[in-house]
Design an enzyme around this catalytic site. Structure first.
Site, PDB file in Angstrom:
ATOM      1  N   SER A 157       0.835  -1.201   0.000  1.00 41.08           N
ATOM      2  CA  SER A 157       0.000   0.000   0.000  1.00 41.08           C
ATOM      3  C   SER A 157       0.867   1.248   0.000  1.00 41.08           C
ATOM      4  O   SER A 157       2.008   1.217   0.470  1.00 41.08           O
ATOM      5  CB  SER A 157      -0.894   0.016   1.241  1.00 41.08           C
ATOM      6  OG  SER A 157      -1.536   1.272   1.361  1.00 41.08           O
ATOM      7  N   TYR A 159      -1.042  -0.168  10.503  1.00 40.11           N
ATOM      8  CA  TYR A 159      -1.244  -0.747   9.173  1.00 40.11           C
ATOM      9  C   TYR A 159      -0.084  -0.364   8.257  1.00 40.11           C
ATOM     10  O   TYR A 159       0.490  -1.206   7.556  1.00 40.11           O
ATOM     11  CB  TYR A 159      -2.585  -0.213   8.633  1.00 40.11           C
ATOM     12  CG  TYR A 159      -2.907  -0.547   7.193  1.00 40.11           C
ATOM     13  CD1 TYR A 159      -3.369  -1.804   6.840  1.00 40.11           C
ATOM     14  CD2 TYR A 159      -2.782   0.417   6.196  1.00 40.11           C
ATOM     15  CE1 TYR A 159      -3.694  -2.097   5.530  1.00 40.11           C
ATOM     16  CE2 TYR A 159      -3.107   0.131   4.884  1.00 40.11           C
ATOM     17  CZ  TYR A 159      -3.572  -1.118   4.542  1.00 40.11           C
ATOM     18  OH  TYR A 159      -3.892  -1.395   3.248  1.00 40.11           O
TER      19      TYR A 159
HETATM   20  N1  LIG Z   1      -8.964  -0.399  -0.229  1.00 44.61           N
HETATM   21  C1  LIG Z   1      -7.905   0.392  -0.212  1.00 44.61           C
HETATM   22  O1  LIG Z   1      -8.041   1.628  -0.203  1.00 44.61           O
HETATM   23  C2  LIG Z   1      -6.518  -0.203  -0.211  1.00 44.61           C
HETATM   24  C3  LIG Z   1      -5.439   0.662  -0.407  1.00 44.61           C
HETATM   25  C4  LIG Z   1      -4.174   0.138  -0.423  1.00 44.61           C
HETATM   26  C5  LIG Z   1      -3.965  -1.218  -0.253  1.00 44.61           C
HETATM   27  N2  LIG Z   1      -5.027  -2.042  -0.048  1.00 44.61           N
HETATM   28  C6  LIG Z   1      -4.749  -3.466   0.144  1.00 44.61           C
HETATM   29  O2  LIG Z   1      -5.433  -4.195  -0.865  1.00 44.61           O
HETATM   30  C7  LIG Z   1      -5.628  -5.525  -0.398  1.00 44.61           C
HETATM   31  C8  LIG Z   1      -7.059  -5.945  -0.704  1.00 44.61           C
HETATM   32  O3  LIG Z   1      -7.974  -5.200   0.119  1.00 44.61           O
HETATM   33  P1  LIG Z   1      -9.390  -4.687  -0.399  1.00 44.61           P
HETATM   34  O4  LIG Z   1      -9.302  -3.230  -0.473  1.00 44.61           O
HETATM   35  O5  LIG Z   1      -9.781  -5.457  -1.603  1.00 44.61           O
HETATM   36  O6  LIG Z   1     -10.307  -4.989   0.872  1.00 44.61           O
HETATM   37  P2  LIG Z   1     -11.276  -6.207   1.226  1.00 44.61           P
HETATM   38  O7  LIG Z   1     -12.238  -6.428   0.149  1.00 44.61           O
HETATM   39  O8  LIG Z   1     -11.737  -5.917   2.592  1.00 44.61           O
HETATM   40  O9  LIG Z   1     -10.295  -7.450   1.243  1.00 44.61           O
HETATM   41  C9  LIG Z   1      -9.532  -7.847   2.346  1.00 44.61           C
HETATM   42  C10 LIG Z   1      -9.499  -9.356   2.323  1.00 44.61           C
HETATM   43  O10 LIG Z   1      -8.574  -9.883   3.258  1.00 44.61           O
HETATM   44  C11 LIG Z   1      -9.160 -11.029   3.824  1.00 44.61           C
HETATM   45  N3  LIG Z   1      -8.595 -11.366   5.134  1.00 44.61           N
HETATM   46  C12 LIG Z   1      -8.442 -10.553   6.199  1.00 44.61           C
HETATM   47  N4  LIG Z   1      -7.907 -11.235   7.224  1.00 44.61           N
HETATM   48  C13 LIG Z   1      -7.726 -12.496   6.798  1.00 44.61           C
HETATM   49  C14 LIG Z   1      -7.221 -13.669   7.405  1.00 44.61           C
HETATM   50  N5  LIG Z   1      -6.757 -13.668   8.663  1.00 44.61           N
HETATM   51  N6  LIG Z   1      -7.176 -14.797   6.665  1.00 44.61           N
HETATM   52  C15 LIG Z   1      -7.615 -14.816   5.406  1.00 44.61           C
HETATM   53  N7  LIG Z   1      -8.097 -13.736   4.779  1.00 44.61           N
HETATM   54  C16 LIG Z   1      -8.145 -12.586   5.477  1.00 44.61           C
HETATM   55  C17 LIG Z   1     -10.597 -10.678   3.985  1.00 44.61           C
HETATM   56  O11 LIG Z   1     -11.377 -11.826   4.124  1.00 44.61           O
HETATM   57  P3  LIG Z   1     -12.868 -11.765   4.730  1.00 44.61           P
HETATM   58  O12 LIG Z   1     -13.697 -11.163   3.647  1.00 44.61           O
HETATM   59  O13 LIG Z   1     -13.201 -13.158   5.006  1.00 44.61           O
HETATM   60  O14 LIG Z   1     -12.808 -10.883   5.935  1.00 44.61           O
HETATM   61  C18 LIG Z   1     -10.844  -9.961   2.668  1.00 44.61           C
HETATM   62  O15 LIG Z   1     -11.170 -10.862   1.642  1.00 44.61           O
HETATM   63  C19 LIG Z   1      -5.281  -5.529   1.084  1.00 44.61           C
HETATM   64  O16 LIG Z   1      -3.988  -6.050   1.235  1.00 44.61           O
HETATM   65  C20 LIG Z   1      -5.261  -4.046   1.426  1.00 44.61           C
HETATM   66  O17 LIG Z   1      -4.410  -3.774   2.504  1.00 44.61           O
HETATM   67  C21 LIG Z   1      -6.311  -1.564  -0.054  1.00 44.61           C
END
Ligand SMILES: NC(=O)c1ccc[n+]([C@@H]2O[C@H](COP(=O)([O-])OP(=O)(O)OC[C@H]3O[C@@H](n4cnc5c(N)ncnc54)[C@H](OP(=O)(O)O)[C@@H]3O)[C@@H](O)[C@H]2O)c1
Ligand SMILES: Cc1cc2nc3c(=O)[nH]c(=O)nc-3n(C[C@H](O)[C@H](O)[C@H](O)COP(=O)(O)OP(=O)(O)OC[C@H]3O[C@@H](n4cnc5c(N)ncnc54)[C@H](O)[C@@H]3O)c2cc1C
Lengths: 245, 441
Positions: free
Chosen positions: A138, A151
């Site tokens: 990120s 984070y």
């Molecule tokens: N959204 C943003 O603005 C942003 C910005 C920069 C980077 N990111 C990164 O992008 C990546 C994807 O996130 P997203 O934005 O697509 O959010 P998201 O839809 O909330 O995805 C996060 C995923 O991680 C899974 N997860 C969390 N804890 C876990 C565990 N202990 N074991 C297995 N799975 C686990 C969650 O599963 P459950 O659904 O079962 O909880 C969910 O599927 C993440 O690494 C995040 O840090 C996001």
């Protein structure tokens, strides 16, 4: 046809990325912790064109299960052309400040589990002499700020680790891609007010595929975050500590 | 997942808009969202309804677009099961290469399955295929009390009938199953003829409906006196032959990037456009068209609604019963010609006599006329009032999906089942449209 392993497959960004792979007729192995949701995504990807889709459930903090999961995935796919690590949690910073437990858990989910996985994926890709390890870090890892530094520091650990791993695997012909999204409208950020700086999972997914195709090392998504973060890193700590970010 | 952020949401016509707290579902297995007491909610598809039937100003919306997964596609029997937020264009990308199409397609591919059900939409083949709901074999309805009802013509048939055409008020459709129709390929053989006046247009429309799967007519609203109702009638059938240009990729590249400060569609530009469009068309033209071009000509320019400027536009779509339809349509067109308002786009079509499955379905045997008007406030409303009187007199009704202003009396007259329907409304659901048309006179 690419063989793709996705860890954290129920993430909004991962799901959109998987759809693009499915359109290209890839074979997919999905890993996530919610069985019903990952099963629904698997059926969807099959209909969208994926040659083959299998899935299993895993809590990424269960490090002991990583090896067996990777064995099953490799067996199902035959080889690993792309491994995408996408899971993550954006824990409440305030709550972390008051709880050692929560802070350690955030570091474990966002950093240690990723490093544990990469440690076991690296030799497999290295032995293959090909493939891509793509990990979603990120922009938050580029500089710690008060609103999310637990984070952010986890993501910094991931980014730094990947930079070293990239050097190590370079000669083996393995691409190590650090993906640094900016602000993306996903369930993780559902409670944030949205503005013009926000991107969508679909756009970020398209960027991830482009970065894989072009064998890039680090991808800021959307790209404008690259120069923006470069600028933010330039601000002297003396000034930065006074900013309300 | 914390939810309920406030956002300005508008519908396609840009006339109806307002602040809503917006919720969404992460998957079809999620529970009905938890709302603050007293807050009502309405499912929101892709906002392609023109008026206020997809809005709930001051209340909450449940954005269904995140429920966009396919569940099952049986390419042998042509049945497709998918979540309610899947758009018809996405369905086409999957099923068309396998030789299937949804049985009913409205004039844009950017509508969701849930939206198509809730308005029981119709297409250019209504006279053959009936409405969208005729081909929905089952769906799941999630109610605010947590109940999940499996609805089909056999199971919970009363809920099935209430929810089709039910304007999102009976609860949330989480997924649906559709029966598709076989086609020999993506090509349509399309023919169009110019008709001199209304009698000829109606006459030929009727005849074409007997012979062809798809028919629709464009009416030149700038024509006056004897030429009233002149236009171009188009008919089509799925073709075995193959056309030349595969346009699928180049399609949809144009877009109107922002809303211009004034409407670019006004009486001067529309007169020129209508006259040119009529004149340039030869007597009879035959062509092969890709199904996307044929079904969704307006999708070629994204956000074309912005051309109407910040004040937006209205669509007035009515259906009048087959008996006496010719006279009613003539009266409607005369009323428009006599006013100073110009309709920018007018489309006419015969509906067949198949009975729509919904309690509040709009399609019914007769002739439907749809007219777009730039929003000019009170002047336009006085024309609408005259048109309403003609429609009411004919025993017709207006289409809720397109409406932002019909008076409650016209709604009740056109949808006599609305009282029966009220019993099926979910305790937590409401809409701007519903509050408006059910207001005590
Ligand atoms: N959204 C943003 O603005 C942003 C910005 C920069 C980077 N990111 C990164 O992008 C990546 C994807 O996130 P997203 O934005 O697509 O959010 P998201 O839809 O909330 O995805 C996060 C995923 O991680 C899974 N997860 C969390 N804890 C876990 C565990 N202990 N074991 C297995 N799975 C686990 C969650 O599963 P459950 O659904 O079962 O909880 C969910 O599927 C993440 O690494 C995040 O840090 C996001
Ligand atoms: C260019 C253009 C051409 C058109 N041509 C036609 C045409 O030829 N024939 C025709 O019939 N219509 C036509 N329409 C209208 C359009 O098809 C309907 O308004 C359609 O319902 C819009 O679908 P949507 O997904 O955008 O839903 P929205 O407009 O967002 O919502 C429509 C209704 O569906 C409800 N709803 C949405 N999702 C769900 C769900 N999951 N569960 C329960 N209720 C739900 C909403 O509450 C609302 O009442 C056209 C519109 C445009 C913009």
């Amino acid at each position: 046809m690419k063989k793709v392993l996705i860890i954290g497959a129920t993430s909004a960004i991962a799901e959109e990325t998987a759809r693009l792979f499915a359109q290209r007729l890839a074979s997919l192995y999905l890993v996530a912790r919610n069985e019903r949701r990952v099963a629904a995504i698997a059926s969807d990807l099959g209909i969208r064109g994926a040659t083959q889709v299998a899935y299993e459930t895993l809590d990424v903090n269960d490090f002991a299960s990583h090896a067996a999961m990777l064995d099953r995935a490799t067996e199902a796919l035959g080889k690993l052309d792309v491994v995408l690590i996408a899971h993550g949690t954006l824990d409440n910073q305030r709550a972390c400040e008051e709880s050692v437990d929560l802070t350690m858990r955030a570091l474990s989910t966002n950093a240690l589990s990723v490093i544990a996985l990469c440690t076991q994926i690296a030799p497999r890709l290295s032995a293959q002499g090909s493939g891509t390890l793509a990990v979603i870090s990120s922009v938050a890892g580029d500089r710690g700020k008060r609103s999310n530094y637990v984070y952010g520091s986890a993501k910094a650990l991931v980014s730094t680790y990947l930079s070293g791993l990239r050097q190590r695997l370079y000669s083996a012909g393995v691409q190590v891609l650090t993906i640094k999204p900016g602000l993306v409208d996903t369930p993780m950020t559902a409670s944030f007010p949205k503005g013009p700086l926000w991107s969508t999972p679909r756009r970020v997914a398209a960027g991830i595929l482009r970065a894989i195709d072009k064998k890039r090392d680090v991808a800021y998504l959307p790209r404008a975050w690259g120069p923006a973060m470069w600028f933010i890193r330039l601000i002297p700590e003396k000034v930065f500590k006074r900013l309300e970010l | 997942m914390p939810q309920g952020q406030t956002r300005l949401v508008r519908s396609w016509g840009n006339v109806a808009r307002g602040e809503h707290s917006v919720y969404s579902l992460g998957s079809r297995f999620d529970e009905f969202p938890r709302l603050p007491a007293q807050t009502s909610i309405l499912p929101f598809g892709n906002g392609r309804s023109y008026g206020d039937s997809c809005l709930n100003v001051g209340g909450a919306l449940l954005d269904m677009r995140s429920l966009d997964r396919f569940i099952q596609f049986d390419a042998r029997h042509g049945t497709l099961r998918c979540e309610a937020g899947v758009q018809l264009g996405e369905i086409l990308r999957i099923v068309a290469p396998a030789g299937w199409l949804p049985c009913v397609l409205p004039g844009t591919q950017y509508v969701t399955v849930g939206g198509a059900i809730a308005n029981d939409v119709h297409g250019k083949n209504h006279h053959r295929a009936g409405s969208f709901g005729c081909h929905v074999t089952q769906f799941e309805l999630l109610r605010s009390n947590g109940e999940r009802l499996l609805c089909s013509p056999q199971m919970n048939p009363d809920w099935f009938a209430a929810t089709i055409g039910g304007l999102g008020l009976t609860g949330v459709v989480t997924w649906a199953e559709l029966q598709l129709t076989r086609v020999s390929g993506p090509w349509m053989s399309v023919e169009s003829v110019r008709c001199r006046d209304l009698s000829e247009l109606l006459e030929m429309s009727r005849a074409a409906s007997q012979e062809h799967a798809y028919t629709v007519a464009w009416v030149d609203c700038a024509a006056r006196r004897k030429r009233i109702g002149r236009g171009i009638l188009q008919w089509a059938d799925s073709a075995d032959e193959v056309g030349e240009t595969p346009p699928a990729d180049r399609w949809c590249r144009l877009a109107v990037p922002f809303t211009p400060p004034i409407s670019l569609l006004n009486s001067a530009t529309m007169h020129v456009f209508n006259a040119l469009h009529y004149r340039r068309h030869g007597g009879r033209v035959r062509s092969m068209q890709h199904y996307r071009q044929f079904f969704f000509p307006l999708d070629g320019i994204r956000h074309w609604n912005r051309l109407y400027g910040p004040r937006g536009f209205y669509q007035y779509q009515c259906v009048v019963p087959a008996d006496g339809a010719d006279a009613s349509i003539r009266r409607l067109l005369r009323a428009i010609a006599a006013s100073s308002e110009d309709s920018c786009l007018a489309v006419l079509k015969y509906f067949g006599d198949s009975v729509s499955p919904g309690l509040l379905s709009f399609p019914r045997c007769g002739v439907t006329l749809a007219l777009d008007f730039p929003n000019r406030g009170a002047r336009l409303e006085s024309l609408f009032a005259r048109l309403d009187a003609i429609v009411a007199d004919a025993g017709g009704c207006l289409y809720p999906a397109k409406d932002a202003r019909m008076p409650p009396s016209l709604f009740r007259a056109g949808f006599p089942q609305c009282e029966t329907f009220s019993r099926f409304i979910d305790a937590r659901c409401s809409s701007s449209f519903w509050r408006r048309v059910m207001a005590e006179a």
